[in-house]
Design an enzyme around this catalytic site. Structure first.
Site, PDB file in Angstrom:
ATOM      1  N   ASP A 153     -10.987  27.457  59.508  1.00 18.34           N
ATOM      2  CA  ASP A 153     -10.813  28.900  59.518  1.00 18.34           C
ATOM      3  C   ASP A 153      -9.806  29.383  58.483  1.00 18.34           C
ATOM      4  O   ASP A 153      -8.612  29.101  58.595  1.00 18.34           O
ATOM      5  CB  ASP A 153     -10.365  29.322  60.931  1.00 18.34           C
ATOM      6  CG  ASP A 153     -10.265  30.824  61.064  1.00 18.34           C
ATOM      7  OD1 ASP A 153     -10.899  31.538  60.260  1.00 18.34           O
ATOM      8  OD2 ASP A 153      -9.550  31.289  61.968  1.00 18.34           O
ATOM      9  N   ASP A 363     -13.295  36.064  53.978  1.00 23.80           N
ATOM     10  CA  ASP A 363     -13.014  35.465  55.275  1.00 23.80           C
ATOM     11  C   ASP A 363     -14.152  34.557  55.731  1.00 23.80           C
ATOM     12  O   ASP A 363     -15.322  34.897  55.606  1.00 23.80           O
ATOM     13  CB  ASP A 363     -12.801  36.594  56.288  1.00 23.80           C
ATOM     14  CG  ASP A 363     -12.348  36.071  57.626  1.00 23.80           C
ATOM     15  OD1 ASP A 363     -11.563  35.105  57.646  1.00 23.80           O
ATOM     16  OD2 ASP A 363     -12.778  36.613  58.652  1.00 23.80           O
TER      17      ASP A 363
END
Ligand SMILES: *[C@@H]1O[C@H](CO)[C@@H](O)[C@H](O)[C@H]1NC(C)=O
Ligand SMILES: *[C@@H]1O[C@H](CO)[C@@H](O)[C@H](O)[C@H]1NC(C)=O
Length: 491
Positions: A153, A363
């Protein structure tokens, strides 16, 4: 009015279908449509058969697998594939957390650092969200290595896994829970250690504490899930069939969760890839030189990869870079500056101030791409115009108070469809051409194909989500202060 609209749509449809009929099959090839993708409708739906990437990669490489796809080892089954509204909810939490953290970085007066406190319980911390956490990899922790599944992540700082003895609680996870007592390289950190200091010096959302001179961490997620436990050190290994190219990171700092709940959250651990000093990127700096690159597969039935410190990605002339803007209070996300967007080869009429006001965050964990309202309105309008020949199933859905304006199509009567190409342009001349499979998110098992782009709330940062990154090679170069995009294809 409604009749007039229908009539004019019919005329449009007749016009477009008649012009199509006059084209011979030969003319509908890509060459005739340089600004469009011509794709078979069936290819827009993920297959139920696992199609592993056959790309041969070197040292410092991990395979990325979609949690809900046919290659997944997490055996969460079809029933657990998130619905459209679940995706929206997870995205909203993620977007909210990115924006609140972004604002907190900008506010220089704020000082969220906590003093080390003696406490009898694990501490709370700030809300964060890892979103759906769709892509996972397998790594080994400890000596001998115990396999664990982790989400990679770019929006998270720390690494954490669940740990035995689960002194307070663990959630059910695929595969065994890591047992520190079986690892000869496992060390807990004293509260005054440098590793523990690194955690306490990190900005929110991680709080650090101390229990009987053992360093503790805590992470709470906006969806109600959390992990609290000891901050420890152990060996991290990338699995590899070739023992010579095995990557070993000794004394890796990670959270060993003793009070974990997944309440709708990710059902595995996390490796944080943000620009925070505690992240995997900084901890492995001597080995991987603080850069990495991934390619998300074109759909959930294929696999992608992530590579760390692979020299080829910095010297690949097909990858174009854009600088990460530097500000005194910069965030630890990967910010870039968008300079324009084109649909079917035409630049959208967007005032440059729309993007210069704020940057965009690249992202891994947000699914949709969110653009400032003005930019999104221009994109939607140009896209709908180019798609006028197809039946538009437009609707505004309200989800937790936010109106999501859908641009969806019913392609069921078509074998192939012509979709306008979408490109994003960035400061420094980088371009990201969105893959044909990076434009839509299927809804209701493919009955509707919906534009995977939407609008931010006024004043929020733009976010480039993971659907538009499919099949694109994305390079994160922290020391170089830049993010790169290249035509990928993960295979
Ligand atoms: C597997 O993926 C490759 C590359 O994306 C593609 O060319 C091939 O058609 C796929 N095979 C199946 C069975 O989907
Ligand atoms: C475990 O964490 C939850 C959520 O932060 C908290 O409410 C609970 O008190 C914790 N349990 C213990 C025993 O610390």
């Amino acid at each position: 009015m409604a009749i007039f609209l229908q009539a004019s749509l019919l005329v449009l449809w007749l016009l477009s279908s008649s012009s199509e009929n006059t084209c011979s099959a030969k003319e509908t090839r890509e060459g005739q449509y340089p600004h469009n993708h011509i794709v078979s409708v069936s290819s827009l739906l993920p297959s139920t058969v696992c199609n592993r990437s056959s790309k041969v990669l070197g040292t410092g490489y991990l395979e990325l697998v979609h949690k809900h796809g046919p290659c997944s080892e997490l055996k969460q089954g079809k029933a657990n594939t998130p619905s459209w509204s679940e995706i929206l909810l997870k995205d909203q939490a993620r977007v909210h957390s990115i924006n609140s953290r972004q604002r907190s970085y900008r506010n220089s007066d704020e000082n969220h650092r906590l003093k080390q406190t003696e406490s009898t319980t694990f501490l709370f911390s700030y809300d964060q969200s890892i979103g759906l956490g769709e892509y996972y990899a397998k790594v080994d922790i400890g000596t001998p290595g115990q396999s664990v599944y982790v989400i990679l992540d770019t929006g998270s700082d720390i690494t954490w896994i669940q740990c035995k003895p689960c002194s307070i609680q663990c959630f059910k996870q695929p595969g065994p829970i890591f047992d520190p007592s079986k690892s000869s390289s496992h060390t807990t950190l004293p509260c005054k250690s440098s590793g523990c200091n690194l955690l306490s010096a990190s900005r929110p959302p991680h709080e650090q504490g101390c229990i009987s001179d053992k360093c503790t961490y805590s992470s709470d997620y906006a969806d109600g899930s959390f992990t609290h436990g000891f901050f420890v050190q152990d060996k991290l290994t990338f699995p590899s069939s070739d023992s010579k190219s095995k990557v070993i990171v000794n004394n890796y700092l990670l959270g060993c969760g003793q009070n974990n709940s997944n309440a709708g959250g990710p059902k595995i651990g996390v490796i944080g890839l943000s620009r925070a000093p505690i992240s995997f990127v900084y901890q492995t700096a001597p080995k991987f030189k603080k850069y990495f690159s991934y390619c998300f597969p074109s759909d959930s039935s294929s696999t992608g990869y992530i590579t760390f410190g692979e020299p080829d990605v910095l010297n690949n002339k097909h990858i174009k870079f854009t600088p990460i803007p530097t500000t005194p209070q910069q965030s630890q996300f990967y910010d870039v500056v968008v300079t324009g967007i084109s649909v079917a080869g035409k630049q959208l009429p967007i005032k440059s101030s729309v993007f210069t006001r704020g940057s965009a965050v690249v992202d891994s964990g947000t699914v949709f791409t969110l653009l400032p309202p003005e930019a999104f309105a221009a994109l939607r309008s140009a896209f709908r115009k180019e798609m006028a020949r197809y039946k538009l199933l437009a609707a505004a859905t309200t989800s937790s108070g936010i109106i999501i304006d859908r641009t969806c199509y019913d392609f069921s009567i078509y074998k192939t469809v012509v979709i306008p190409k979408i490109s994003f342009f960035f400061e420094g001349g980088a371009e990201l051409e969105v893959d044909a499979k990076g434009i839509f998110l299927s809804r209701d098992h493919g009955k509707e194909m919906c534009l995977a782009f939407t609008s931010t709330a006024e004043g929020d940062v733009a976010i480039l989500g993971n659907i538009m990154q499919r099949s694109v090679q994305v390079v994160y170069d922290v020391d170089g202060g830049r993010v790169g995009f290249g035509p990928g294809s993960c295979t």
